[in-house]
Scaffold this active site. Structure first.
Site, PDB file in Angstrom:
ATOM      1  N   THR A 146       0.884  -1.178   0.000  1.00 35.07           N
ATOM      2  CA  THR A 146       0.000   0.000   0.000  1.00 35.07           C
ATOM      3  C   THR A 146       0.916   1.221   0.000  1.00 35.07           C
ATOM      4  OG1 THR A 146      -0.232  -0.193   2.405  1.00 35.07           O
ATOM      5  CG2 THR A 146      -2.017  -1.059   1.051  1.00 35.07           C
ATOM      6  N   LYS A 169       3.804  -6.867   4.158  1.00 34.17           N
ATOM      7  CA  LYS A 169       3.596  -5.461   3.811  1.00 34.17           C
ATOM      8  C   LYS A 169       3.134  -4.768   5.086  1.00 34.17           C
ATOM      9  CE  LYS A 169       0.343  -3.343   3.323  1.00 34.17           C
ATOM     10  NZ  LYS A 169      -0.553  -2.499   4.231  1.00 34.17           N
ATOM     11  N   THR A 180      -2.050  -1.684   8.034  1.00 37.51           N
ATOM     12  CA  THR A 180      -2.177  -3.136   8.166  1.00 37.51           C
ATOM     13  C   THR A 180      -0.904  -3.906   7.854  1.00 37.51           C
ATOM     14  OG1 THR A 180      -4.519  -3.139   7.755  1.00 37.51           O
ATOM     15  CG2 THR A 180      -3.343  -5.148   7.203  1.00 37.51           C
ATOM     16  N   GLU A 260       6.229   4.663   7.555  1.00 33.85           N
ATOM     17  CA  GLU A 260       5.772   5.922   6.970  1.00 33.85           C
ATOM     18  C   GLU A 260       6.496   7.139   7.531  1.00 33.85           C
ATOM     19  OE1 GLU A 260       1.616   5.700   7.723  1.00 33.85           O
ATOM     20  OE2 GLU A 260       1.222   4.468   5.964  1.00 33.85           O
ATOM     21  N   ASN A 379      -0.303  10.669   6.520  1.00 36.03           N
ATOM     22  CA  ASN A 379      -1.540  10.192   7.118  1.00 36.03           C
ATOM     23  C   ASN A 379      -2.640  11.233   7.169  1.00 36.03           C
ATOM     24  OD1 ASN A 379      -1.084   7.333   7.868  1.00 36.03           O
ATOM     25  ND2 ASN A 379       0.755   8.263   8.762  1.00 36.03           N
ATOM     26  N   THR A 384      -8.218  10.803   1.048  1.00 36.16           N
ATOM     27  CA  THR A 384      -8.846  11.817   0.194  1.00 36.16           C
ATOM     28  C   THR A 384      -7.957  12.165  -0.984  1.00 36.16           C
ATOM     29  OG1 THR A 384      -7.975  13.456   1.724  1.00 36.16           O
ATOM     30  CG2 THR A 384     -10.286  12.863   1.939  1.00 36.16           C
TER      31      THR A 384
END
Lengths: 384, 384
Positions: A146, A169, A180, A260, A379, A384
């Site tokens: 992702t 992942k 996740t 991230e 995040n 969006t």
């Protein structure tokens, strides 16, 4: 490589159009046997995604013939229709492969609260089934990404020549992390389901469960271990456990460095604890301190924030006996200032925070990352 | 205004040179009686700063004649010498005021793990004692600021003409928040220590304890309530509790809008809970989700992150009976997608997230902020 390193497995990864980007988004992993033994560990979040509910039922039988995985949608908080979608996905793969649907696990990752585009997904499963190969491990690992910037794969050989492979992942731990964590491990050793289960639970407890990037627990986290028995090797279970744990630890490391927005990989090493549980509790509390994670981002050896986080736990310790080292410099001794904080070099990406509770012989290490403006940015703009 | 709004109190705030900036950093609040009744609530962190240890002992006597507060240093994790510093501070004020040192509370806020510059602090206490006045409430409120951009003060009149006043600093809640929360409340009503204690605990439980900006619990958090009895009014305790709670709620609101780097004030309103405790637990879990806080920062009504946070708690609920509204739009019904998420307007600073657990009649509201790059920046660069 990846899940196809062990004998008896084929895999594929295809672009089914679930992701707008056109990147791969459906993976299929098939166990060709002769054994179909399997074990699974799932999120502890009480809100479980439909594929988790489905796969938990599948794994209760101890046999898995195939795993379908998709990125681009979590199929979580989708109610009864979502559960039907997970089942339909398993049934489609079962039909294509000629195996029972009750032995096909399903994993999903992506945004919560939206139905999957089933036409695209089922067509993707069909395409993937047509592309299954012994070389498909890399494509499968690519298809489950992702926000991962790279695929995470690992494999390791055990005594007697069997192999354990895996792909993962995610940007977090099994539970926590809403980003996740999905992981499929495979082996061509011959191991019974109950033994696989015990080995997998212990391996996860000391690896994925000690990786905590943002304290958020996903609805979809899943780790599966499938054994084909294709080599006929029946490993010593202790040795097998070490190999599986080694693959999990390697995948964890890859998840950590790709978390991230992170610029630091922080190991929180708790020593001198009265129990292993205390050590994990303290490590996790420190790993979840936003203030500390910001300080490390700013290369500031702010040990007060470490001690303050320790103080929020119910672990056995006396405040005036805590020692803290950052990158080897004991800047807090006996709960008070120790060596000169200017000696701490926080420039390297790898940071080790050692916390000595002076309360016993037990230890544990929890891994986390720094908190950065890039994490906030990523995040803030995810759905969006 | 502030702590000098009620009769019987004088205060001062001076620049003692503890802060490099030259801003005010020492405050003194004196109760001139005739009553010296007092109550205090302190951090639940097991690592307690020296002033917290000192003041806890003072408050156990139920009488406080004066409070010395300093910014520019927390005097936490400073060992036995730090405790001596806190005591010396109280003794200095006691000597200047001609009161027992055992009735002088001390509060500190700033960096953990460094001794206070005692020469500067004690000289500052002397200067403050010389400037005590009925108008000193604003200067005192100014002197306790750390990263606060504005002073926080409040006052409210009760039935029969008594007054409750207060000042606070901090960017967080009593416990959590390492951005220490200090609050001094004063009243000229006549109330016994035991009653003050009961009223203060309840007021704190529903205000400061439900403000959670970053989940980090300070070593120094302190809330004090001092009663001079100067009006002679003996209030109805229920009515008095409402007035005290009103002042606390007003100060909380000021803390929330001034929280470090925040661009949104988020009210997490939990309804339909099986107990008030369940409602607070769920509200707090949602308030601590970094992922959700990032989403709100990005004005993304990502209700999946709300439901996922609820799922990490042990509160009574069924996943398929949870409803979630953001700013009044019920975008999750029965744990699945509800109304159109595009109807949610997240542009205003105030955001209300309503979570209906469908499990009972109890409710609670927890307040938090969004997570921003500015928060990361501010907390990356605090001590260096």
């Amino acid at each position: 490589m990846s899940v196809t390193a062990p004998l008896g497995f084929r895999a594929a990864g295809v672009a089914a159009g679930i992701k707008d980007s056109g990147a791969r988004d459906v993976a299929l992993v098939v166990n060709d046997g002769p054994s179909y033994a399997a074990a699974g560990v799932f999120t502890r979040n009480r809100v479980k995604a439909a594929p988790v509910l489905w796969s938990t039922k599948v794994l209760s039988g101890g046999r898995v013939r195939a795993v379908v995985l998709n990125s681009g949608g979590a199929n979580a908080c989708t109610g009864a229709p979502g559960l039907e979608d997970a089942q339909a996905t398993a049934e489609k793969a079962a039909e294509l492969l000629g195996v029972p649907a009750g032995e096909v696990a399903v994993c999903s990752t992506g945004l919560i609260g939206e139905r999957l585009p089933m036409d695209a997904l089922l067509a993707g499963v069909e395409t993937a089934a047509g592309q299954l190969s012994r070389d498909g491990g890399l494509a499968a690992a690519d298809a489950i990404r992702t926000t991962d910037t790279v695929s995470k794969i690992s494999f390791r050989r055990g005594e007697g020549g069997y192999m354990v492979g895996g792909m993962a992942k995610g940007a977090g731990m099994l539970a926590p992390s809403l980003a996740t964590m999905l992981c499929v491990l495979t082996t061509d050793a011959a191991v019974e389901p109950a033994d696989l289960d015990a080995v997998l639970r212990r391996a996860v407890a000391v690896t994925f469960d000690r990786l905590d990037t943002d304290g958020c627990m996903s609805t979809n986290d899943t780790v599966l271990l499938l054994a084909s028995g294709a080599t006929g090797v029946r490993p010593d279970l202790e040795e097998f456990g070490k190999v599986v744990t080694g693959v999990c630890a390697d995948l964890c490391r890859q998840l950590l460095v790709d978390a991230e927005g992170a610029t630091k990989a922080i190991a929180i090493e708790v020593i001198g604890a009265a129990s292993e549980e205390d050590a994990v509790t303290v490590g996790r509390a420190v790993a979840r301190s936003n203030l500390l994670k910001c300080a490390i981002h700013g290369e500031d050896p702010n040990w007060g924030r470490v001690v303050a986080a320790v103080g929020t736990t119910d672990a056995v310790f006396e405040p005036d006996r805590i020692n803290v080292a950052i990158n080897g410099v004991w800047i807090c001794r006996g709960g008070a200032p120790g060596d000169d904080r200017s000696k701490v070099d926080l420039r390297p990406r790898d940071v080790t925070i050692t916390i000595d509770l002076s309360a016993g012989p037990h230890t544990a290490t929890v891994h986390t990352t720094d908190l950065t403006a890039a994490y906030v940015h990523e995040n803030s703009a995810y759905s969006t």
